[in-house]
Enzyme design. Structure first.
Site, PDB file in Angstrom:
ATOM      1  N   ASP A  95     -18.847   7.449   1.987  1.00  0.00           N
ATOM      2  CA  ASP A  95     -19.178   6.901   3.379  1.00  0.00           C
ATOM      3  C   ASP A  95     -20.430   7.293   3.890  1.00  0.00           C
ATOM      4  OD1 ASP A  95     -16.063   5.675   3.459  1.00  0.00           O
ATOM      5  OD2 ASP A  95     -16.189   7.821   3.103  1.00  0.00           O
ATOM      6  N   ARG A 132       0.592  -1.276   0.039  1.00  0.00           N
ATOM      7  CA  ARG A 132       0.055  -0.119  -0.083  1.00  0.00           C
ATOM      8  C   ARG A 132       0.809   1.343  -0.030  1.00  0.00           C
ATOM      9  NH1 ARG A 132      -1.739   3.565   3.729  1.00  0.00           N
ATOM     10  NH2 ARG A 132      -3.800   4.519   3.505  1.00  0.00           N
ATOM     11  N   HIS A 186     -10.857   8.766   4.855  1.00  0.00           N
ATOM     12  CA  HIS A 186     -11.886   7.781   3.940  1.00  0.00           C
ATOM     13  C   HIS A 186     -10.870   6.252   3.916  1.00  0.00           C
ATOM     14  CE1 HIS A 186     -14.048   6.346   0.587  1.00  0.00           C
ATOM     15  NE2 HIS A 186     -13.105   6.255  -0.110  1.00  0.00           N
ATOM     16  N   ARG A 226     -23.374   5.974   2.319  1.00  0.00           N
ATOM     17  CA  ARG A 226     -23.681   4.532   2.575  1.00  0.00           C
ATOM     18  C   ARG A 226     -24.208   4.423   3.882  1.00  0.00           C
ATOM     19  NH1 ARG A 226     -17.315   2.938   0.519  1.00  0.00           N
ATOM     20  NH2 ARG A 226     -17.960   2.225  -1.667  1.00  0.00           N
TER      21      ARG A 226
END
Length: 317
Positions: free
Chosen positions: A152, A92, A179, A155
């Site tokens: 988000d 990552r 996020h 959601r």
């Protein structure tokens, strides 16, 4: 920044997210002009052709064409969805460094065109990359915005509305922070039709306190669950970006949990870009809204900010 009345949008990146955004713009009949910019010029041209063939069914006229960075000069908004995908065996952190360099290159090219509008960043990790664009541009923080926790929050509203059988548009509240994995729900501020969520839970059998953590995890892990099933997420973020676009170009003064640089509003998050309730208008960010959080929520905010600081350090910020 010049005062503008036009609605020209330059989209950089014609992958799934970028084209979901473009398709949402077309279907909602928003904008005067949309220029598609991609390192793969032929793909941008093909996408423009395909979108244009839907214009006879669109609610409004929109000029759509492929272009290059020179087309950003008179754009009101530059939306960045471009970025590298994670490769097998790539960490990552390695991906973050690659995308940070891509953001620097894009920012320099856009500013070199004479662009004087607003940057809207959607490429992940969006909070860190928003800060990369801010630092590279050396612009005022008001003009560099990330999509933050807008998706988000959508959601969250969907999950609560589904359980209560209430229109998700009548659920108010925010997911805040990064996020990503350290995001959190400010439950102390969530309301349903103006009624605090605690009162709703007390009065209805449709939602129990035991479900609150499950809702949070559903929101936090939504992207992972979608990717496991279809390898990518793009429709939700595409529509989220259109919502932010409208808030900016319509001069709405809307309050959205976008990502921008925190200065003094939340001392725990000072110096990082993260998703917080923010008033947004034609000039970009008006101000970050300071809301009263519970003690636990303040701790979560600080934790999220520290995680983002670690990522910023990894890319030299």
């Amino acid at each position: 920044m010049k005062k503008r009345t036009s609605k020209k949008i330059a989209l950089i990146g014609t992958g799934f997210v970028g084209m979901s955004y473009a398709y949402s713009l077309l279907n909602q009949g928003y904008g005067n002009e949309l220029v598609l910019i991609d390192v793969n010029k032929q793909k941008a041209e093909g996408e423009a052709m395909d979108l244009n063939h839907g214009l006879p069914f669109a609610p409004a006229k929109l000029r759509i064409h492929a272009g290059d960075y020179g087309d950003c000069a008179d754009a009101d908004l530059v939306v960045i969805t471009a970025g590298a995908a994670q490769k097998p065996g790539q960490s990552r952190l390695d991906l973050l460094r690659v995308n940070a360099e891509i953001m620097r290159i894009i920012t320099d090219q856009v500013i070199g065109s004479g662009f004087d509008g607003i940057f809207l960043v959607a490429t992940n990790p969006v909070d860190v990359l928003t800060q990369v664009v801010l630092r590279e541009s050396e612009w005022d923080r008001k003009r560099v915005i990330g999509s933050g926790c807008t998706l988000d929050t959508a959601r969250l509203r969907y999950e609560i509305g589904k359980r209560l059988n209430i229109d998700s548009r009548d659920i108010q509240g925010f997911v805040l922070g990064e996020h990503g994995d350290s995001e959190f729900v400010a439950w102390s501020r969530v309301t349903v039709g103006g009624k605090p969520i605690a009162e709703v839970i007390e009065e209805t059998p449709l939602l129990k306190w035991e479900e609150i953590d499950h809702i949070y995890r559903s929101v936090r892990d939504a992207a992972e669950e979608i990717i496991r099933r279809k390898h990518a997420t793009y429709y939700g973020i595409g529509m989220s970006l259109v919502r932010i676009t409208k808030a900016i170009l319509n001069d709405e003064n809307a309050i959205l949990p976008i990502s921008s640089l925190v200065v003094d509003e939340y001392p725990e998050a000072k110096g990082v870009c993260m998703g917080l309730p923010t008033q947004v208008h034609r000039q970009g960010v008006d101000h970050i809204i300071r809301i009263r959080l519970s003690e636990d929520e303040v701790t979560q905010l600080a934790t999220s900010a520290n995680i983002l600081r670690e990522s910023l350090s990894a890319v030299g910020l």
